[in-house]
Design an enzyme around this catalytic site. Structure first.
Site, short mmCIF file in Angstrom:
data_model
loop_
_atom_site.label_atom_id
_atom_site.label_comp_id
_atom_site.label_asym_id
_atom_site.label_seq_id
_atom_site.Cartn_x
_atom_site.Cartn_y
_atom_site.Cartn_z
N GLU A 251 -36.43 17.50 -0.62
CA GLU A 251 -37.64 17.07 0.10
C GLU A 251 -37.26 16.03 1.14
OE1 GLU A 251 -40.81 15.62 -2.34
OE2 GLU A 251 -40.69 17.30 -3.71
N LYS A 253 -37.20 12.61 2.80
CA LYS A 253 -37.43 11.25 2.28
C LYS A 253 -38.07 10.44 3.41
CE LYS A 253 -35.28 7.44 -0.26
NZ LYS A 253 -36.02 6.35 0.33
#
Ligand code: ATP
Length: 588
Positions: A251, A253
């Site tokens: 994902e 950050k």
């Protein structure tokens, strides 16, 4: 219950450095404590009145405590100050002056009760507005004049935030397991309850009143923050993939502030990474949660990020920090608009999701988030090879993110509340360069400046946190990276944390000109970590007599107000960075 029972227990705890003995003393105290007040005893033992997420603080400065001791004993403030300069401990000084008074007057005291002490401290904490200092002073002086010298020592330490018994959360849990859980085996259940409620007092009361069965069935509670799950770090994508079993969900950050939102019908409460209630600073975020989370009741986590509303571009963390203010919230809201990037779901419509694997949580999250320009799920990608991950990482950087977080998708990828574990591994841009990394360090002291900096500090003494011993170990002296505005602001911000001597939790061989209570955290970019005979960080870990130091430290401009001193980079993380650096050097 008599307050002297607590004071005697504290005295015994203080006299030992052995954790097992400390735990035993505390366990015995908790055993004899009436269950109705066990929560209060737990808070007091940690120098608090409430769990941290309740925004009520004692807020008594050392100066006011000195005045109270003076009033309670009839001695002048100068005399007390002189003694304080010798002891470096306002508690000990208060005790000494009360002993003298007791000897002089042989007065009789009606024993103080825990309930009475707690109630007075609570009133002191809640007193605000005009004339509040006087009121606080007379309440505290009144309490001290009824206290025995030993009780006074601990009361004064509690109100000035310097109890320092060394009772960490984990010790309280050990003691509770012995006193009310039927033995050490119940420790893990109690810890889980704590991690998902952040309220040791509540956990204590639950186990004392309702037993271990209730603790085992303990679920998250809307309104009580869950301690955040944190990420480990690794220096290469290859290592990350290996560690996560050759597949994971990567994902973006985002570079903002973490928020845990509790939506309870028509009411939203937002908690920060360190579990403070930040709803007043972010009314817009609360409204977005209200509108964009479909579930009636839910707990979700998101990163709040400053954005440019015209372009939708993300702005850096520093921009968002303008939102961390108590006044002028409405102006800040329009000047620094935000977006939310939701990344986890812990509770929805009566169901506790913390024991569900990550992909189940993520699926439910996607189901309940109504997406818009201002609310989105974090960008994510399932990956199983280095090339895809590299590309994903590069696009994260390009979009203004700090890097990526790689999350385990295994069946046991539960939400590990309160733990920094390998289920989440972060990979940030700066790890790519061999000797550059940011760390979050605690300001423990300062050195006076000269020349252009004559009216401010020349350098700050910074420390890493050692959670094993609950102390702060110095790692560098930092004087670069500060703007003129920072230089003006820092002495003002630090004034309230100033102490007359080195704080007992700070380990330093350097003698700073000014000492501070560990409270303020700064982000620092270091060029290199070296062995150091001066700094105490990770002392003896690599070589006997040497600690670790950060060379060429530079303040990045980020005051990490979202972190408490105990959230700072730990000595072990610095040690690991040193080892990674050595490995990189030997490979290059
Ligand atoms: P850092 O200073 O690197 O943010 P940290 O100690 O605050 O570190 P870590 O657990 O190491 O926290 O990193 C996770 C942090 O990254 C979270 O606390 C959160 O604020 C932020 N974050 C940004 N994007 C995500 C995401 N997609 N998933 C989880 N956390 C995210």
């Amino acid at each position: 219950m008599k307050f002297s029972q607590i004071a005697i227990c504290y005295m015994k705890i203080e006299a030992t450095t052995k954790r097992l003995e400390m735990t035993d003393y505390l366990a015995r105290l908790l055993e004899i404590t009436p269950t109705e007040i066990i929560d209060k005893i737990v808070y007091l033992t940690q120098g608090k009145l409430y769990p941290d997420f309740v925004n009520i603080e004692m807020g008594i400065a050392e100066k006011l405590a000195i005045q109270a001791v003076s009033r309670a004993t009839g001695k002048s403030e100068q005399e007390i100050l002189r003694d304080l300069a010798k002891t470096g401990d306002i508690g000990k000084t208060a005790q000494a002056f009360l002993i003298r008074k007791t000897q002089a007057t042989l007065f009789q005291v009606t024993p103080l009760t825990v309930e009475a002490v707690y109630e007075t401290l609570d009133t002191i904490a809640r007193t605000s507005g005009a004339g509040s200092l006087d009121k606080k002073l007379s309440l505290l002086a009144g309490l001290l004049s009824r206290a025995t010298p030993l009780e006074a020592k601990y009361i004064v330490r509690i109100v000035t935030g310097s109890l320092r018994l060394g009772i960490a959360d984990m010790t309280v849990l050990d003691a509770l397991a012995i006193a009310h859980g039927g033995g050490k085996e119940s420790r893990d259940d109690l810890e889980r309850a704590y991690n998902i409620s952040s309220d040791l007092g509540h956990v204590a009361k639950t186990v004392a009143e309702k037993g271990l069965g209730k603790i085992r069935r303990f679920t998250v509670i809307l309104g009580k923050p869950i301690r955040p799950m944190l990420a480990e770090r690794l220096g290469s994508i290859k290592e990350i993939l290996e560690k996560l079993g050759d597949k994971c969900m990567a994902e973006f950050k985002y570079d903002g502030e973490r928020m845990q939102a509790h939506k309870k019908e028509d009411h939203v409460t937002l908690f920060s990474r360190r579990l403070e209630n930040i709803t007043p600073q972010y009314p817009d975020a609360a409204e977005l949660v209200m509108k964009h989370i479909k579930a009636k009741n839910a707990i979700i986590e998101a990163e709040i990020v400053a954005i440019d509303v015209d372009t939708g571009e993300l702005k850096p963390f520093q921009e968002l920090m303008h939102r961390r203010r108590k006044h002028g919230v409405a102006e800040a809201m329009s000047e620094y608009p935000i977006a939310l990037f939701t990344f986890d779901l812990l509770f929805a419509d009566g169901k506790d999701y913390t024991q569900e694997p990550f992909l189940t949580r993520r699926r439910k999250l996607e189901e309940i988030v109504i997406k818009s320009d201002r609310v989105k799920n974090t960008r994510s990608l399932k990956v199983d090879n280095v090339e895809d991950m590299e590309r994903f990482f590069e696009s994260a950087i390009e979009k203004g993110c700090e890097g990526i977080i790689c999350k385990s998708t295994s069946d046991d990828s539960f939400y590990q509340a309160g733990a920094r574990g390998w289920m989440w591994i972060k990979y940030k841009r700066d790890y790519k360069s061999e000797m550059t990394d940011t760390v979050d360090l605690v300001v423990v002291g300062a050195f006076h400046g000269r020349g252009k900096r004559a009216r401010t500090y020349g350098a700050l003494l910074l420390a890493a946190y050692n959670p094993d011993r609950n102390v702060f170990e110095t790692v560098t002296k930092c004087g670069t990276g500060f703007t003129d505005e920072d230089l003006e602001k820092i002495p003002k911000t630090m004034r309230k944390h100033m102490t007359s001597t080195r704080n007992i939790r700070v380990e330093s061989t350097l003698k700073a000109d000014v000492w501070f209570k560990p409270a303020v955290v700064l982000e620092v970019l270091g060029a290199e970590i070296t062995l150091s005979p001066i700094h105490t960080c990770a002392m003896d870990s690599i070589r006997k007599g040497s600690g670790l130091a950060i060379r060429f430290p530079r303040f990045t401009g980020n005051f990490r107000v979202d972190k408490s001193a105990e959230d700072a980079t730990t000595h072990k993380e610095i040690l690991r960075m040193y080892q990674v650096q050595l490995k990189n050097l030997s490979q290059s």
